[in-house]
Design a protein around this motif. Structure first.
Motif, PDB file in Angstrom:
ATOM      1  N   SER A   1       0.833  -1.211   0.000  1.00  0.00           N
ATOM      2  CA  SER A   1       0.000   0.000   0.000  1.00  0.00           C
ATOM      3  C   SER A   1       0.862   1.254   0.000  1.00  0.00           C
ATOM      4  CB  SER A   1      -0.926  -0.005   1.214  1.00  0.00           C
ATOM      5  OG  SER A   1      -1.758  -1.142   1.211  1.00  0.00           O
ATOM      6  N   MET A   2       1.901   1.251   0.822  1.00  0.00           N
ATOM      7  CA  MET A   2       2.782   2.422   0.880  1.00  0.00           C
ATOM      8  C   MET A   2       3.541   2.599  -0.425  1.00  0.00           C
ATOM      9  SD  MET A   2       3.719   4.967   2.677  1.00  0.00           S
ATOM     10  CE  MET A   2       5.003   6.216   2.539  1.00  0.00           C
ATOM     11  N   LEU A   3       4.006   1.511  -1.018  1.00  0.00           N
ATOM     12  CA  LEU A   3       4.718   1.606  -2.294  1.00  0.00           C
ATOM     13  C   LEU A   3       3.789   2.088  -3.405  1.00  0.00           C
ATOM     14  CD1 LEU A   3       6.776  -1.699  -2.020  1.00  0.00           C
ATOM     15  CD2 LEU A   3       7.684   0.629  -1.888  1.00  0.00           C
ATOM     16  N   GLY A   4       2.537   1.626  -3.386  1.00  0.00           N
ATOM     17  CA  GLY A   4       1.569   2.116  -4.359  1.00  0.00           C
ATOM     18  C   GLY A   4       1.309   3.598  -4.203  1.00  0.00           C
ATOM     19  N   LEU A   5       1.269   4.066  -2.965  1.00  0.00           N
ATOM     20  CA  LEU A   5       1.079   5.493  -2.711  1.00  0.00           C
ATOM     21  C   LEU A   5       2.248   6.299  -3.276  1.00  0.00           C
ATOM     22  CD1 LEU A   5      -0.147   6.971   0.663  1.00  0.00           C
ATOM     23  CD2 LEU A   5       1.788   7.992  -0.497  1.00  0.00           C
ATOM     24  N   VAL A   6       3.450   5.786  -3.088  1.00  0.00           N
ATOM     25  CA  VAL A   6       4.647   6.518  -3.499  1.00  0.00           C
ATOM     26  C   VAL A   6       4.722   6.678  -5.013  1.00  0.00           C
ATOM     27  CG1 VAL A   6       7.167   6.321  -3.617  1.00  0.00           C
ATOM     28  CG2 VAL A   6       5.992   5.943  -1.445  1.00  0.00           C
TER      29      VAL A   6
ATOM     30  N   VAL B   1      -3.382   2.281   3.240  1.00  0.00           N
ATOM     31  CA  VAL B   1      -2.387   2.375   4.310  1.00  0.00           C
ATOM     32  C   VAL B   1      -3.083   2.502   5.662  1.00  0.00           C
ATOM     33  CG1 VAL B   1      -0.603   3.872   5.299  1.00  0.00           C
ATOM     34  CG2 VAL B   1      -0.538   3.303   2.873  1.00  0.00           C
ATOM     35  N   GLY B   2      -4.127   3.322   5.722  1.00  0.00           N
ATOM     36  CA  GLY B   2      -4.877   3.460   6.967  1.00  0.00           C
ATOM     37  C   GLY B   2      -5.549   2.169   7.387  1.00  0.00           C
TER      38      GLY B   2
ATOM     39  N   TYR C   1      -4.920   9.020  -2.972  1.00  0.00           N
ATOM     40  CA  TYR C   1      -5.978   8.902  -1.962  1.00  0.00           C
ATOM     41  C   TYR C   1      -6.428   7.447  -1.795  1.00  0.00           C
ATOM     42  CZ  TYR C   1     -10.111   9.996   0.781  1.00  0.00           C
ATOM     43  OH  TYR C   1     -11.043  10.051   1.792  1.00  0.00           O
ATOM     44  N   ILE C   2      -6.484   6.715  -2.890  1.00  0.00           N
ATOM     45  CA  ILE C   2      -6.871   5.301  -2.814  1.00  0.00           C
ATOM     46  C   ILE C   2      -5.877   4.527  -1.954  1.00  0.00           C
ATOM     47  CG2 ILE C   2      -7.150   3.171  -4.144  1.00  0.00           C
ATOM     48  CD1 ILE C   2      -8.168   4.971  -6.465  1.00  0.00           C
TER      49      ILE C   2
END
Length: 685
Positions: free
Chosen positions: A134-139, A154-155, A148-149
């Motif tokens: 999730s964090m890598l996808g955010l980055v 991550v949350g 935002y997705i």
């Protein structure tokens, strides 16, 4: 090199695939999957290792000058609206990918030793892998919608991991608290995203920034509206990165297993907030009022976290408030325009804070052999002391982390923190003064933590101290206050605390090896950002900033000014370390006497500035009272109106049934009377 970029999408997908496969195994064939626990762990760690190798290759390519690479495909379209999804690789993305994958990989290796006897071993690895993905996808996200997705993913993962031991009420409550507080910030972020799209018609970072500034300059939208949008967006990072007033969830998140505490505090959830500020910098930098809000919020949070940390005896909660304080430095740097300094501190902090948290987990692991599986006692520094001779690897690496976070040269934290303080002094002397004072407090509470844990005599076998802690006795001299380990919490603990050994022991190699590896960047990585050869700034500067401007900044280096600023920051840190030594190493100053001399300040720090109590009274109890009042309105007004309608229908029906007698003459008489009444009424009017 171009081929590597075409496969960059594998970086978030590989750990996602591992989490999905292991998760399906837990759902369908749980017994077999749990029996093959280490095989599953090796599988997940290997996939993340592949993502790390690809991330390092991309970083090296970016260092060598490869242009930004973006790949998108149309995900949704309606009329003139088009939403693309994909990934982008630039300097900021490449740096964050390496930070996240390296720290996550070491945390996963460490987890094998820490969670070896836990029944949820495989489930924990699946959660860790999903969290990393999730964090890598955010980055790598190329626009604000995709961020935002993954932001929400991550949350969700943090909720699962903080409440991993969901059968323990404190863990379940902490997970809910983290979830609710982050929803407040995320709602503000969502409103900000929608507001910016309404104003600019785009979700692309650079386009949003340029259009918003143009609209404000032309008067198409007011400056107040631009400030509102920017501050709403900032609410998201304020919650994720635990900034005042949404910081209250992070210390409670220590209820999760220590490996996830390290991952949250170093490279994933809290780093996501600072990363989003950096990604949204094109929007923020053109709104000076919003930048001031960000800067002052960060400065106050840094001071707030440090002043609370000085009274913590729970080793993990002490580090949690330390994280809040250090995140405040990063946010303050972003607010004053020190973009590269904030990201530099994000990088250095990721490594030494991961090492400190994993070191605290090693201490807890060793203490459990003495005090049993009682988290209150195993994490309480008043039960520790003298661990250096029992846990040499843990003590040395923990000391390196303390030196790094205290800002002593040549350790990593010195270069990044000094860069922030130097730019704060040039931008706003008040913010510099807050950061400077906080640096001294940081050195004090970190070495208080080190001395209380690793120096002196071991107190874990002292049954009198143990009973006093469990009974909530005030006879015990506090290490500058009982801190997070409130006596009521200790008295409520009902776990078996039978001692299994007379002394703690060093952790297995799967736990000590990550500590040793993390010690290397904690000592050396700061050398890439020295003020006289700031390679980090040259690499990470915003892409729109010209190379000429960067070269001019480098040419501005003033050696005498550097020595004055650096010397003053080292000096305040040495004062903090000296005070900690006098109190907790040599016993020359009695901390309990200071607490008694300043009871109001002591109580303020002890009770975490009363934020939990205020929030409980205003929001929890207040909303409950409001809910009861709404229920009364619902019962008396809404239900009353419905019941009155039913009663009127019943009464009128009862009355009208006597008029239904089946006689035509009677019906004709009624019609005649009605017509006559109408004639009379209209005739009079």
């Amino acid at each position: 090199m171009e081929t590597i970029y075409q496969y960059a999408w594998l970086i978030p997908v590989l750990p996602l695939f591992g989490a999905m496969l292991v998760g399906l195994g837990l759902i369908s064939v749980s017994e077999v999957t749990n029996r093959l626990r280490q095989l599953n762990a090796v599988f997940i760690v290997s996939l993340l290792g592949g993502a790390m190798a690809l991330s390092i290759a991309l970083l090296w390519s970016q260092i060598n000058g490869h242009p930004t690479y973006t790949y998108t495909l149309e995900w949704a379209a309606a009329g003139n609206f088009h939403l693309n999804m994909g990934y982008t690789i630039d300097h900021l993305t490449a740096l964050m990918l390496v930070i996240v994958t390296t720290v996550a990989l070491l945390v996963m290796v460490y987890t094998d030793g820490y969670m070896a006897h836990d029944a949820g071993y495989v489930r924990f690895y699946a959660y860790l892998s999903l969290f990393s993905s999730s964090m890598l996808g955010l980055v790598v996200s190329p626009n604000l919608v995709q961020i935002y997705i993954f932001w929400e993913l991550v949350g969700m993962c943090s909720y699962l991991l903080v409440g991993f031991w969901y059968d323990r009420k404190p863990a379940a409550d902490a997970a809910q608290k983290a979830f609710v507080v982050n929803r407040v910030g995320d709602f503000g972020l969502l409103l900000g995203i929608l507001g910016l799209f309404w104003a600019t018609g785009s979700f692309e970072f650079e386009i949003m920034g340029d259009r918003l500034h143009g609209l404000v300059e032309s008067g198409s939208i007011s400056n107040v509206l631009a400030i509102l949008f920017a501050i709403l967006v900032f609410l998201g990072p304020a919650a994720k990165s635990a900034q005042f007033p949404l910081h209250v969830w992070l210390p409670d998140a220590m209820e999760g297993p220590t490996p996830i505490s390290a991952l949250i505090h170093a490279a994933t959830m809290v780093a996501a907030g600072v990363f989003l500020i950096a990604r949204m910098y094109p929007v923020f930098e053109g709104v000076p009022a919003a930048m001031n809000v960000i800067a002052y919020t960060g400065a106050f949070t840094a001071f707030l976290g440090a002043t609370i940390a000085i009274t913590q005896n729970d080793i993990k909660k002490g580090l949690a408030y330390s994280t809040i304080s250090q995140l405040g430095y990063m946010v303050m740097a972003m607010g004053i325009g020190a973009y590269s300094a904030g990201l530099f501190h994000l990088m250095t902090h990721a490594y030494f804070k991961a090492m400190l948290f994993l070191g605290s987990g090693s201490v807890i692991h060793g203490m459990e052999s003495v005090v049993g599986h009682d988290p209150a006692l195993a994490q309480d520094m008043r039960m520790m002391g003298g661990l250096r001779k029992y846990m040499p690897f843990t003590s040395i690496t923990f000391l390196i982390g303390c030196l790094a976070i205290s800002g002593l040269p040549p350790f990593a934290g010195f270069w990044s923190k000094d860069e922030i303080l130097g730019q704060a002094f040039a931008a706003n002397p008040l913010l510099w003064a807050i950061g400077y004072l906080t640096a001294g407090i940081t050195a004090f509470y970190m070495f208080r933590m080190y001395f209380s844990t690793f120096e002196g005599s071991f107190r874990g076998n002292d049954d009198q101290i143990k009973q006093q802690l469990k009974a909530g006795s005030n006879i015990l001299t506090p290490n500058f206050g009982p801190g997070a380990m409130d006596t009521r919490e200790l008295a409520a603990v009902s776990h078996d605390t039978h001692s299994h050994s007379s002394s703690p022991h060093e952790s297995p190699w799967t736990m000590t090896l990550p500590l040793v590896i993390l010690a290397i960047p904690s000592m050396l990585i700061g050398l890439v950002g020295t003020p006289y050869a700031n390679y980090f700034e040259e690499f990470i500067h915003p892409q729109r900033e010209s190379a000429i401007a960067i070269a001019e900044k480098a040419a501005e280096f003033n050696q005498s000014e550097f020595f004055v600023m650096a010397g003053s920051s080292v000096g305040i840190s040495l004062i903090g370390i000296t005070l900690a030594s006098l109190m907790y190493l040599w016993g020359k100053i009695d901390p309990s006497a200071i607490a008694q001399k300043f009871p109001s300040l002591y109580a303020l720090s002890l009770n975490k500035w009363y934020f939990d109590e205020v929030y409980d009274r205003v929001f929890v109890q207040g909303l409950r009272r409001l809910a009861r009042q709404v229920m009364e309105v619902d019962f008396r007004v809404v239900d009353g109106a419905v019941n009155l309608t039913g009663f009127f229908t019943l009464v009128s029906g009862e009355g009208l049934k006597y008029l239904e007698n089946g006689r035509a003459q009677f019906y004709a008489l009624i019609i005649f009377a009605a017509v006559l009444g109408l004639v009379v009424v209209f005739g009079v009017t």
